[in-house]
Design a protein around this motif. Structure first.
Motif, PDB file in Angstrom:
ATOM      1  N   THR A 132       0.507   5.216   1.047  1.00 22.34           N
ATOM      2  CA  THR A 132      -0.348   6.085   1.845  1.00 22.34           C
ATOM      3  C   THR A 132      -0.179   7.528   1.419  1.00 22.34           C
ATOM      4  O   THR A 132       0.942   8.028   1.318  1.00 22.34           O
ATOM      5  CB  THR A 132      -0.020   5.943   3.342  1.00 22.34           C
ATOM      6  N   LYS A 189      -5.303   5.448   0.659  1.00 25.21           N
ATOM      7  CA  LYS A 189      -4.358   4.360   0.420  1.00 25.21           C
ATOM      8  C   LYS A 189      -4.575   3.764  -0.969  1.00 25.21           C
ATOM      9  O   LYS A 189      -5.713   3.565  -1.398  1.00 25.21           O
ATOM     10  CB  LYS A 189      -4.478   3.272   1.490  1.00 25.21           C
ATOM     11  N   ALA A 244       0.834  -1.203   0.000  1.00 29.61           N
ATOM     12  CA  ALA A 244       0.000   0.000   0.000  1.00 29.61           C
ATOM     13  C   ALA A 244       0.863   1.246   0.000  1.00 29.61           C
ATOM     14  O   ALA A 244       1.921   1.294   0.624  1.00 29.61           O
ATOM     15  CB  ALA A 244      -0.934   0.019   1.193  1.00 29.61           C
TER      16      ALA A 244
END
Length: 301
Positions: free
Chosen positions: A5, A292, A3
């Protein structure tokens, strides 16, 4: 799943939508602005500031190059995606919880705080039809063009089915205790999936509307269901801070994307999520003010 962010908001984020043709996506929430992001770099490219209140929902009409926002004050705002300017708004009177653009009908459907479904023309931006679907908050809408069906789910615990072509009532049945918060059709049109404030997922056979599966999927309310555009998966977002990905073949759990399980995730409630148009990325937003971007590879299990 890895992921990225993106800290780009100052308040909780309630809505995310991916552009169907370009590597762009948009987020909005409680800080009175809509942010445009580059899907590849993760950088925000523009902020649309002509928003006077909280945004609960977003949709895109790429044919007219419009970004459409549903707001807490009951307004539906139309932004030109080329200039980023607010071109018009329609006052519906009640908070707009969900928006969908139906391409083959060239219509926008919207749901309100008081159980009303609004049908708008993207050309005139006017409400051309409306009807009552219960008297409580309609949290989510779904439709399936080939099945000619549209669904509303509400805080009153009922799931209501309508014909998509003329919005006539078909049937209704009780869904979840304490209200139904999310709904989606599987891509093949065989099942309807609902998520409740009772933290359960239910899977309904569209032939007889019988519940085929029912199980506790999260710890708290399920706020969104997003079906993968190409592969047999769907994702759910919950107030329990987690995102889960499920297989549509047998509705078994594929991945749990949370701090506890994946060592990556949201710190507070996950309010909305969507897939990129190619299905390679999952986008999520939440109360932690974070966006995200999850890289999805079904072989990375």
């Amino acid at each position: 799943m890895k992921a990225k962010t993106l800290p780009g908001h100052g308040n909780p984020i309630y809505a995310v939508v991916a552009h169907p043709k370009l590597d762009l996506f948009y987020t909005a929430g409680n800080d009175k602005g809509i942010v445009e992001w580059d899907l590849i770099s993760g950088l925000h490219t523009r902020v649309f500031n002509d928003v006077k209140t909280t945004v609960y929902s977003l949709t895109i009409n790429h044919e007219l190059n419009l970004l459409i926002a549903g707001c807490k004050d009951g307004s539906i705002c139309f932004f030109d995606l080329e200039s980023g300017k607010l071109t018009s708004f329609t006052k519906a009177g009640e908070a707009i919880f969900d928006l969908k653009y139906i391409a083959n009908k060239k219509e926008i459907i919207a749901s309100t705080d008081k159980g009303e479904v609004l049908i708008l023309s993207p050309l005139t931006r006017e409400i051309i039809h409306k009807f009552q679907s219960g008297n409580d908050k309609i949290r989510s809408l779904a439709y399936h063009e080939k099945l000619n069906l549209m669904v509303t789910v509400s805080n009153d615990e009922w799931i209501r089915i309508y014909a998509l072509d003329d919005y006539t009532f078909v049937t209704q049945f009780r869904g979840h205790e304490k209200g139904v918060g999310s709904v989606a059709f599987t891509a093949d049109g065989k099942f309807l999936i609902t998520g409740g404030r009772d933290a359960h997922l239910k899977v309904w056979d569209i032939n007889d509307w019988e519940c085929k599966y029912s199980f506790a999927a999260h710890l708290f309310a399920i706020y969104q269901i997003a079906v993968h555009p190409n592969l047999p998966y769907f994702a759910t977002a919950s107030r329990d801070k987690s995102i889960k990905i499920w297989r549509t073949e047998d509705f078994s759990l594929y991945k749990n994307l949370s701090i506890d399980k994946a060592k990556e995730g949201h710190l507070l409630s996950v309010n909305d999520l969507c897939w990129s148009s190619d299905g390679n990325k999952l986008l999520s937003v939440g109360d932690d003010k974070m966006v995200k971007i999850w890289d999805f590879d079904e072989l990375d299990n």
